[in-house]
Write a protein that holds these residues in place. Sequence first.
Motif, PDB file in Angstrom:
ATOM      1  N   ASP A 163       0.827  -1.206   0.000  1.00 36.52           N
ATOM      2  CA  ASP A 163       0.000   0.000   0.000  1.00 36.52           C
ATOM      3  C   ASP A 163       0.861   1.255   0.000  1.00 36.52           C
ATOM      4  N   ARG A 164       1.996   1.195   0.754  1.00 33.31           N
ATOM      5  CA  ARG A 164       2.881   2.352   0.815  1.00 33.31           C
ATOM      6  C   ARG A 164       3.491   2.633  -0.555  1.00 33.31           C
ATOM      7  N   ILE A 165       3.884   1.583  -1.264  1.00 31.64           N
ATOM      8  CA  ILE A 165       4.442   1.768  -2.620  1.00 31.64           C
ATOM      9  C   ILE A 165       3.389   2.347  -3.556  1.00 31.64           C
ATOM     10  N   LEU A 166       2.193   1.808  -3.477  1.00 29.87           N
ATOM     11  CA  LEU A 166       1.121   2.302  -4.355  1.00 29.87           C
ATOM     12  C   LEU A 166       0.780   3.760  -4.031  1.00 29.87           C
ATOM     13  N   LYS A 167       0.931   4.130  -2.749  1.00 31.92           N
ATOM     14  CA  LYS A 167       0.702   5.523  -2.386  1.00 31.92           C
ATOM     15  C   LYS A 167       1.735   6.419  -3.062  1.00 31.92           C
TER      16      LYS A 167
END
Length: 1298
Positions: free
Chosen positions: A231-235
């Motif tokens: 999720d952090r990467i996609l953010k």
Amino acid sequence: MAQLSSEDEVRLQSMLRQLLQSVKEKITGAPSLECAEEILLHLEETDENFHNYEFVKYLRQYINSTLGAMIEEEMEKCTSDQNQDEGPGYDTLVQHVTKVTQESKEYKEMMYSLKNVMMIVVESLINKFEEDQIQNKEMQKKTVKEKCSNYCTDSCSDSDSSFNQSYKFSQGKLQLLLEQLDPGQPKEVRFEAMQTLCSAPPSDVLNYENWTTLCEKLTVCLADPDPAFNDRILKFYAQTFTLSPLHMTKEIYTSLARHLELYFLSGENHIPTLLTGVDVTHPNVIRLLKKVRLLNEYQKEVPSFWIRHPEKYMEEIVESTLSLLSIKHDQSLLVSQKILDPIYFLALLDIKAVWFKKWMHAHYSRTVVLQLLEKKYKSLVTTSVQQCVQYFESCENMRSDENLIHPKHCGNKQKTFYSGQELQYICFVHSLCLLGRLLIYTQGRKLFPVKLNNRKDSVSLTDLLVLFTRLIYYSPSCPKMTVTAHAEDYSPASLVTEVLRILCDQKEYATECLFKSPVIDAFLEPINNLMKETEAAPNCSEMALIHVADILARIASVEEGLFLLLYGENMNSSKDENPTGAHLIAQFSKKLLDEDISVFSGSEMLPVVKGAFISVCRQMYSTCEGLEVLIPYNLHDSIAKAWKKTSLLSERIPTPVEGSDSISSVSQESQNIMAWEENLLDDLLNFAATPRGLLLLQKTGSINDCVTFMFNRYAKKLQVSRHKMFGYGVVITQVASTAAGAVALRNSGFINTLVTELWAILECGRDDVRVTHPRSTPVDPIDQSCQKSFLALINLLSYPAVYELIGNQDIPNKSEYSLREVPTCIIDIIDRLIILNSEAKIRSLFNYEQSHIFGLRLLNILCCDLDTLLLLESQYQVSAMLLNAQEENVLEIAGDHRDFIIDGLSVERNHVLVRINLIGGPLERILPPRTLQKGNDPYPWPMFSSCPLPNCYLSEVTNRVDPKQDNDIGKLLSSFKISDKQAECIENCRIQFCQTMRTNPSIISGTVLAELLEKFVLDLAENPSDCYFPTVEYKATDANVKNESLSSVQQLGIKMTVRYGKFLNLLNDGAENDLTLVLKHSERFLKQQQATIKSTLRCLQGRYPGHDWFVSSLFLIMLGDKEKTLTFLQKFSRLLTSAFLWLPRLHSSKYLPTDISESGIHPIYFCGAHYIEMLLKTEVPLVFSAFHMSGFTPSQICQQWISQCFWNYLDWIEICHYIATCVFLGPDYQIYICICILKHFQQDILKHTQSQDLQIFLKEEALHGFRVSDYFEYMENLEQNYRPMLLQDMKSIRVQST
């Protein structure tokens, strides 16, 4: 605020700093100081956050506290003044209050105080800025010594504001983060590194020298199974897409696409199959859908800005996408075991392929997409076609179980699981939308044919369209009770219909895709099944038929599509052997109207199905060629019966009782019946689009109801039809060309409304709008504001309409007219605008000159129709009225010399007087211009106030006939020697006539023409096979008819004819009496062949309403010889040509069917003019379109030309050639000559269509430069192509079966 405290100063500094930080990029990007000032001045317009800035809020509060009370007091004062009608002289209240406020003392004091305060604050900020700059330099020296610095101090002192913080990531810091993102690092380290990277400024990340390495590292990180880390990467990806420029987001996008490509190609990931379906709550599926969703959102946004960047960026984005979507797993597996490809997940999120629609919209990106599809990724197109084929096959295999085909709508409940069949359907929808968009473009269509794995033959473009068509009625329909907006949008039939509608919208797409026999046959397949009542018929739902009818109607609205429906590709219009689509649709529509199809008995949707298919027929029968094909089915009768039946039902609907449960059901039922009734009236009204269709409409007895319906829609400015580009102009003009149509227009209120609107424009101002600028003085004789009403009146006032509306009626001629007295009919227009013969009429006009010029221009056009001229002259003596008006315009009299006042009115009157008192073609009379010239003599044309006219208006090149008997004449006359083979003699004569017309047409005039006509008609009348009407004995002598009277119109026509004949040196002094006797004999002769007609139409109340221009022309051809003229008429009356050249011949004739006689419509209109329009559409399509765009019809102007034998439009020699050509070569040549005239004036017609005065040009202007002989070769070609059809129809007027 005179004194500023230190706290206030600090607070204002903070507010101002916040504002400047927010607009920093805009100001620093300005090329000059002036531009920067301009940006600040217009900040409210360009910055959506303008009203959220603290400084702006502060200013608003300060202004409100200082000036609020004064503003409210002023607004209350203005409001009370307005209620007493004493409001200020400004357009709005706001403008007034603003001006008063700016001029007040309080405003000036506030501005002075605010200026002083802001000067203090700005000066403090500047000083603070200089101090901060020195500190920054010192800090930079320290940071150089450090290896890695987390951040630099804020350049502003107010560090507690988020607006004033600026983080700076050094290259070293980014390198450290890159190392920390390595998969070998602990989870916490990687997570923290990713979080730090998310907070980094995009510009710093972009400038990172190892940016490519970072992208690769991020691609690897995307495969991490940890949800939080993912999720952090996609953010970070989402932030980059939102905040970064294209060359950075391109790298991120391609890395994400590459990751997904590797994900699907790897056999290690657990990708769902069609058998297992997709559970969107499963963690792996959630992560995958998030990635695809991010990809899809960017796909839909990027087209809005990628044109501003190098093409290579866009190419990389497109290629990475197509590469991902082209992934195919092992095709050898069973369908149920098939692993889902990326396109399934994309379709789940973007079922209608909006991303592809946006990519294909602009040429910039479309070119790249199509090139890549053609060269590298055609498999994507193949897969899409495969999906459609598989869905169609599943429909065929499982038609009995609708639930197995497409997903049910779950209402508001969120869906969490998609079965394999639902996924197949979703992917089918995505593929359908993708293919539909692809087919719009030429290069997209060139991608076909495509080769499928499981088929021997390739799928061509036509095959694909046939497949789409069959999907409409093979795919299951949704249950009626659950047809919601959602279900409608995604039902197969609706989706396919939407694609086909787009293809129908453009002629190029439709011609290449839809206008093919296999495609049309596919559309007609369910109709065929229902007609034959085969087993396949019951499976075709009503909604499917409605969709089919919708597309067929769109096909029929395009010329090429209509041609294909009417004649097929093999040019076969027969209804017996292999009937074309038109015949099948007409038969089906007739069965629907007669409720002769058992499958739909009792269906609630039946009226909608009927309406849909009648709409297809309407597209066909509203054209001349379509009507000819559909006439045998008598659709007008079937529709009229259905309308009458529905009309009776609507009258029987009970009035709802308050409180009753049946109110809603009765109301709905009544609405449905009324809608169906209006639909049927509209269908009937469309018959009036053609001359013959108008006759059929009149036969049904519903013309009054149809015209009333049309007027109601016209008054409400409702659309005519979804397939029609223009309004009701053509229909109104067509209707107004007949007597019954004019009466219907009057009874409907159309004429009343037209006249009232005209009067409002001419004489009344717009009282509902406060005038801030005076109206401009009209420069043109007909002001632009009146032009539309003027043209509408011209379209309306054909002679049949004029005679019905004003015949045998006197004008009011009141002694006094109230200023509030508004005209409501044509008689009133004549009384108030044309015949201004009293002071009372002049005083009743606010704009006397403008309104009277309008009336004179209208009179000028009305008088171009000689029958209308004679009627106006006989009833209202317009010539004497105009002469009296000119007499009153005399300035001074010196002996015989008179000086006239030259003004707009006298010039107009002079032109009209010359036009109505002189007869002649373009070379035989000179009409004075209606404009003034520059120089000392602005109007050199002599005015007059009494007859005869000055000689200068008579052309010097008068056509005085000198019949020379040369060799050509001898040859022509020798061809009439009586021989044993009479038929051969007649044919030889025709050949010799044609040859003479080509080589030396001028000799066919005078005594030569008279002798030729006599001999030729005598030969024809003695040959029974050439006779159309029976022989009628006529034994009346001059003594028998001497005491009979002629109408006043005929008497004036005689004087006009004799005057013209003497001008041409064709008649002697006693010709008036002889012509009078000829017309009396003619009238008596024709009366023997007339039937008693019971009709309320004024034109059928006795004798022929106009003048007999054919007999007058013949009298001149015979050089005034009474006996020759009468003998010729008796022989000529037996020929078919007499029905079309000699109009009184069939007035109330017993040879016509009773219903046609009672209609008052002459064969030259419902037969001749009908075919003129039909041939014109084929031969000179641009002219036909010009008429259509102008709201005018070729039939009306041709009816006028033919009715008066082209008098005033052609020179005498050409009139002779027109009559001779029709007599020698047949009545169909009358149609060919009209086509030639319109072809000859093609450029002028197009020009006047553009200037919006086509009607005026055609009615006022003579046919300059047209010669019948110039078009003989062209007319012979027309004869070869059309004669069999035309003559067959012309001969059927006596036994008209329609």
